[in-house]
Design an enzyme around this catalytic site. Structure first.
Site, mmCIF file in Angstrom:
data_model
loop_
_atom_site.group_PDB
_atom_site.id
_atom_site.type_symbol
_atom_site.label_atom_id
_atom_site.label_comp_id
_atom_site.label_asym_id
_atom_site.label_seq_id
_atom_site.Cartn_x
_atom_site.Cartn_y
_atom_site.Cartn_z
ATOM 1 N N CYS A 166 -2.691 -5.556 9.502
ATOM 2 C CA CYS A 166 -3.502 -4.928 10.548
ATOM 3 C C CYS A 166 -2.593 -4.105 11.449
ATOM 4 O O CYS A 166 -1.374 -4.170 11.343
ATOM 5 C CB CYS A 166 -4.172 -5.995 11.399
ATOM 6 S SG CYS A 166 -5.022 -7.239 10.433
ATOM 7 N N ARG A 176 -2.874 1.052 8.083
ATOM 8 C CA ARG A 176 -2.582 -0.383 8.006
ATOM 9 C C ARG A 176 -3.824 -1.223 7.722
ATOM 10 O O ARG A 176 -3.714 -2.416 7.408
ATOM 11 C CB ARG A 176 -1.946 -0.862 9.312
ATOM 12 C CG ARG A 176 -0.661 -0.177 9.653
ATOM 13 C CD ARG A 176 -0.087 -0.722 10.924
ATOM 14 N NE ARG A 176 0.421 -2.061 10.746
ATOM 15 C CZ ARG A 176 1.634 -2.345 10.321
ATOM 16 N NH1 ARG A 176 2.474 -1.387 10.030
ATOM 17 N NH2 ARG A 176 2.029 -3.590 10.199
ATOM 18 N N TRP A 184 -7.402 -5.399 8.531
ATOM 19 C CA TRP A 184 -7.501 -5.523 7.072
ATOM 20 C C TRP A 184 -7.651 -7.013 6.833
ATOM 21 O O TRP A 184 -6.717 -7.788 7.057
ATOM 22 C CB TRP A 184 -6.254 -4.963 6.407
ATOM 23 C CG TRP A 184 -6.300 -4.944 4.919
ATOM 24 C CD1 TRP A 184 -7.042 -4.120 4.131
ATOM 25 C CD2 TRP A 184 -5.548 -5.772 4.022
ATOM 26 N NE1 TRP A 184 -6.807 -4.396 2.797
ATOM 27 C CE2 TRP A 184 -5.891 -5.403 2.700
ATOM 28 C CE3 TRP A 184 -4.613 -6.798 4.187
ATOM 29 C CZ2 TRP A 184 -5.341 -6.013 1.575
ATOM 30 C CZ3 TRP A 184 -4.072 -7.399 3.065
ATOM 31 C CH2 TRP A 184 -4.443 -7.002 1.782
ATOM 32 N N ASN A 200 -1.568 -9.545 13.924
ATOM 33 C CA ASN A 200 -1.322 -9.117 12.544
ATOM 34 C C ASN A 200 -0.483 -10.206 11.900
ATOM 35 O O ASN A 200 0.514 -10.630 12.463
ATOM 36 C CB ASN A 200 -0.556 -7.788 12.555
ATOM 37 C CG ASN A 200 -0.048 -7.413 11.175
ATOM 38 O OD1 ASN A 200 -0.699 -7.685 10.171
ATOM 39 N ND2 ASN A 200 1.113 -6.793 11.122
ATOM 40 N N GLY A 201 -0.909 -10.665 10.724
ATOM 41 C CA GLY A 201 -0.152 -11.717 10.041
ATOM 42 C C GLY A 201 -1.085 -12.838 9.610
ATOM 43 O O GLY A 201 -2.305 -12.683 9.601
ATOM 44 N N GLU A 231 2.738 4.560 -13.244
ATOM 45 C CA GLU A 231 2.520 5.113 -11.907
ATOM 46 C C GLU A 231 1.318 6.072 -11.900
ATOM 47 O O GLU A 231 0.510 6.050 -10.979
ATOM 48 C CB GLU A 231 3.803 5.798 -11.410
ATOM 49 C CG GLU A 231 3.715 6.505 -10.064
ATOM 50 C CD GLU A 231 3.258 5.619 -8.912
ATOM 51 O OE1 GLU A 231 3.211 4.395 -9.046
ATOM 52 O OE2 GLU A 231 2.893 6.190 -7.864
ATOM 53 N N LYS A 285 -2.009 5.548 -9.671
ATOM 54 C CA LYS A 285 -2.532 6.545 -8.731
ATOM 55 C C LYS A 285 -4.020 6.749 -8.969
ATOM 56 O O LYS A 285 -4.811 6.785 -8.048
ATOM 57 C CB LYS A 285 -1.813 7.898 -8.875
ATOM 58 C CG LYS A 285 -0.426 8.007 -8.310
ATOM 59 C CD LYS A 285 -0.352 8.041 -6.800
ATOM 60 C CE LYS A 285 -0.252 6.667 -6.212
ATOM 61 N NZ LYS A 285 1.039 6.016 -6.162
ATOM 62 N N GLU A 339 -6.166 3.566 -7.958
ATOM 63 C CA GLU A 339 -6.255 3.190 -6.548
ATOM 64 C C GLU A 339 -7.076 4.159 -5.702
ATOM 65 O O GLU A 339 -7.679 3.738 -4.720
ATOM 66 C CB GLU A 339 -4.876 2.946 -5.926
ATOM 67 C CG GLU A 339 -4.021 4.168 -5.701
ATOM 68 C CD GLU A 339 -2.723 3.824 -4.958
ATOM 69 O OE1 GLU A 339 -1.708 4.423 -5.271
ATOM 70 O OE2 GLU A 339 -2.753 2.973 -4.062
ATOM 71 N N HIS A 382 -0.906 -2.551 -31.161
ATOM 72 C CA HIS A 382 -0.861 -4.014 -31.123
ATOM 73 C C HIS A 382 -2.003 -4.598 -30.302
ATOM 74 O O HIS A 382 -1.928 -5.748 -29.866
ATOM 75 C CB HIS A 382 0.493 -4.483 -30.567
ATOM 76 C CG HIS A 382 1.643 -4.076 -31.433
ATOM 77 N ND1 HIS A 382 1.870 -4.616 -32.666
ATOM 78 C CD2 HIS A 382 2.604 -3.124 -31.256
ATOM 79 C CE1 HIS A 382 2.941 -4.052 -33.220
ATOM 80 N NE2 HIS A 382 3.393 -3.123 -32.378
ATOM 81 N N LYS A 438 -1.727 0.364 3.534
ATOM 82 C CA LYS A 438 -0.466 1.011 3.131
ATOM 83 C C LYS A 438 0.679 0.015 2.975
ATOM 84 O O LYS A 438 1.421 0.071 2.017
ATOM 85 C CB LYS A 438 -0.082 2.087 4.140
ATOM 86 C CG LYS A 438 1.192 2.810 3.754
ATOM 87 C CD LYS A 438 0.940 4.255 3.454
ATOM 88 C CE LYS A 438 2.140 4.958 2.898
ATOM 89 N NZ LYS A 438 2.018 5.230 1.457
HETATM 90 O O1 M6R Z 1 5.990 -0.189 1.162
HETATM 91 P P1 M6R Z 1 6.229 -0.640 -0.229
HETATM 92 O O2 M6R Z 1 6.839 0.409 -1.087
HETATM 93 O O3 M6R Z 1 7.041 -1.911 -0.292
HETATM 94 O O4 M6R Z 1 4.809 -0.967 -0.806
HETATM 95 C C1 M6R Z 1 4.637 -1.527 -2.068
HETATM 96 C C2 M6R Z 1 3.253 -1.247 -2.593
HETATM 97 O O5 M6R Z 1 2.294 -1.890 -1.815
HETATM 98 C C3 M6R Z 1 2.965 0.258 -2.617
HETATM 99 O O6 M6R Z 1 3.942 0.926 -3.357
HETATM 100 C C4 M6R Z 1 1.600 0.562 -3.224
HETATM 101 O O7 M6R Z 1 1.586 0.173 -4.563
HETATM 102 C C5 M6R Z 1 1.354 2.053 -3.089
HETATM 103 N N1 M6R Z 1 0.802 2.349 -1.804
HETATM 104 C C6 M6R Z 1 0.458 2.571 -4.133
HETATM 105 O O8 M6R Z 1 0.315 3.953 -4.051
#
Ligand code: M6R
Length: 615
Positions: free
Chosen positions: A2, A27, A77, A103-104, A487, A491, A494, A510, A610
């Protein structure tokens, strides 16, 4: 995870907190709330969904808000308790005089809640946070001192917290505390701030004090005092933020993600600047503080990361092994922390994280540190908690990344791995001089090649339009671009919520091949010159034979590809070892345009945040 913003001062409290929360929206965004100290009372406003709803709510209540002098805001969040009005922060004690945002995760909240219920506290939500409000109020009832009450409370909390509290009867102060979750104090003129992250305050001040674990900040409009949990004053350094407010603007782009994709050439130039002067000079990576003798004999590297950073690490493994011959393991932080690892004092442990805040990676780094390994952190946030654990720190300097989907930070992580691997190779003498010069030359050319891709995206947009109605995708590649396939697929899923999976092309037969038919497009990453080029072509043929629609991402000029593939997306020529840093760009764009066509919320996809500050 959060976002928290606390403000006390002579400015427009509502606007300042809303601005701060807007800049922290990455966040979390499932509910939001604000508590204001106004006209001798505490007024609370909460809304479900995005921050815009809170803005509208506050706008509609503007007449009842008289002259607030302080406030605390929150963007949520959800972890404990679903997103709902009653679970939205701020939470209050039974009488409503004390308000808290958090937050936490409080791990022992159930036990604390039981005790507080017995004392007569009335709980209204399902959150762990509400326990903090009752706990601090209970302590305040006996001490009549908010600072003492918070101090006595936090020592009872187990888990992670960044907290900000305000009390009706303590008019001129807001108090923050942290443990395993980020919190900072912003210092202004006649105003001060408490926030989860720097974007919340950057439009008002660049002067910051980062709190460390177990510290408490007592903040009034013209004074800041930091103490530890024993009440002893801690002298802290005031740091000047390296960012400009303009970093938080879309600069004319429709979304932050698109802007950040377009920033990649400059991000690479910026990162190379000062480290790679010309092809004849050695890489200047003074950030690596490992003795050259130790580097020469290094035989084990472990890389830990999550999500996109994990994919960059997989590329990093290929690069380091190729350039230096040192064996590299890559593991998701969330796996590393729950097993017996072979990490020891002779292991170089590399933590990779855009945010420097990710809880799993943070825990993994702490574990490795306890084993006395040299810790090298690659992060976009040299001001983060994780960076503080670094023996060596490579800041990727990509600038603030606002969109939840990581793009420019990924490319910057890749470039950091090239520089690191070249640096080690130069110390070890493990690369042929001519090859070394070629790689350096190509690295310097990379930004121009990415600019070439960005200068004409028509074909990628057409591909996105054509394929946006598909519900599933498979991305295939081999070798160093397997991580590019992972990756690219990440993308897409997500931000568009389309099911996309990256596979090693050789693995298709396989199992995954069973899924292939005309409803399952296959995207193949084909870099000519690699020994696996022909193999991936064959794998694509196999997919075609099962009626799958095919997309190629390639730097090949082979016209025959147009017969096999439905769409061929071209990228500039580059040697295979460097190709991930170019191949990722069209895949970012493809995901972006598909999500855009589908009308998805590109910068703030559902269920995500994020940085993930909970394990
Ligand atoms: O801040 P970080 O790189 O440690 O975050 C890790 C993942 O949460 C982050 O890379 C996430 O997979 C991306 N936002 C995806 O685009």
């Amino acid at each position: 995870m959060c976002g928290i913003v606390g403000y006390i001062g002579s400015g427009d409290v509502v606007s300042v907190i809303l601005r701060g929360l807007t800049n922290l929206e990455y966040r979390g965004y499932d509910s939001a709330g604000m508590a204001l100290r106004d006209d001798g009372t505490i007024k609370i406003y909460k809304t479900l969904g995005k921050l815009i709803n809170l803005k509208n709510e506050l706008e509609s209540k503007r007449k009842e808000i008289i002259h607030p002098t302080a406030g605390i805001g929150h963007i949520r969040w959800a972890t404990h308790g679903n997103p709902s009005l009653v679970n939205a922060h701020p939470h209050t004690c039974t009488c409503g005089k004390l308000v808290v945002v958090h937050n936490g995760i409080i791990e022992n909240y159930k036990e604390l809640r039981e005790e507080l219920l017995k004392k007569g506290c009335k709980f209204r939500s399902q959150t762990d946070t509400e326990t903090i409000a009752h706990l601090v109020a209970d302590e305040y009832a006996s001490s009549k001192d908010l600072e003492v009450a918070l101090r006595n409370s936090v020592i009872k909390l187990q888990g992670a917290y960044a907290i900000c509290v305000m009390h009706k009867d303590v008019p001129d102060v807001i108090i923050g505390a942290r443990k395993h979750a980020p919190l900072l104090v912003g210092i202004g003129e006649n105003e001060n701030f408490i926030a989860s992250d720097t974007p919340a305050i950057i439009e008002y001040t660049k002067k910051t004090i980062y709190l460390d674990d177990n510290e408490i900040a007592i903040v009034s409009k013209d004074k800041v005092k930091i103490t530890n949990t024993k009440g002893k004053v801690v002298e802290k350094k005031t740091e000047i933020l390296p960012f400009e407010p303009v970093a938080l603007s879309k600069m004319g782009f429709k979304h932050f993600m698109l802007k950040e994709i377009y920033e990649q050439p400059d991000v690479i130039r910026n990162l190379l600047n000062g480290k790679l002067y010309d092809i004849s000079s050695p890489i200047a990576l003074n950030e690596v503080k490992i003795d050259k003798g130790i580097i020469k004999n290094l035989n084990k590297i472990q890389i830990i990361a999550c999500g996109t950073s994990l994919h960059a690490s997989l590329v990093g493994k290929y690069i380091i092994e190729d350039f230096t011959g040192i064996s590299v393991d890559v593991e998701p932080s969330s796996e590393y922390i729950y097993r017996k690892t072979t990490t020891d004092e002779s292991t170089l442990v590399i933590g990779v994280s855009q945010s420097g805040e990710t809880a799993d990676t943070m825990t993994a780094i702490k574990q490795a540190k306890e084993k006395k390994s040299h810790i090298l952190i690659i992060t976009n946030r040299p001001d983060s908690n994780m960076a503080r654990y670094a023996d060596s720190l490579i800041p990727v300097n990509a600038g603030i990344e606002v969109s939840v989907a990581a793009t420019k930070s990924y490319t910057a992580q890749l470039i950091s791995f090239y520089l690191l691997a070249l640096h080690i190779a130069e110390i070890k003498g493990s690369l042929d001089e001519k090859y070394l010069k070629n790689i350096k030359h190509e690295l310097i050319q990379l930004p121009y090649k990415i600019e070439e891709i960005l200068s004409n995206t028509t074909q990628i947009q057409e591909c996105a339009k054509k394929f946006s109605s598909f519900k599933n995708f498979i991305y295939i590649a081999r070798g160093i671009n397997l991580a590019t396939a992972y990756e690219g697929a990440l993308k897409l899923k997500e931000i568009s919520y389309i099911n996309a999976t990256g596979y090693a092309a050789g693995e298709l037969k396989h199992g995954p091949i069973a899924m292939l038919d005309e409803t399952m497009p296959v995207l193949s990453i084909l870099i000519p010159g690699s020994i696996t080029y022909e193999k991936i072509l064959s794998n694509s043929e196999e997919a075609k034979a099962r009626n799958a629609k095919l997309i190629a991402l390639t730097s090949s000029d082979d016209k025959n590809l147009n017969n096999l593939f439905d769409i061929v997306i071209k990228i500039p020529k580059v040697s295979e070892i460097l190709s991930p840093s170019i191949a990722c760009v069209p895949l970012q764009l493809l995901a972006y345009y598909i999500a855009e066509f589908l009308g998805k919320d590109v910068d703030q996809p559902r269920n995500l945040a994020k940085s993930v500050t909970v394990e």
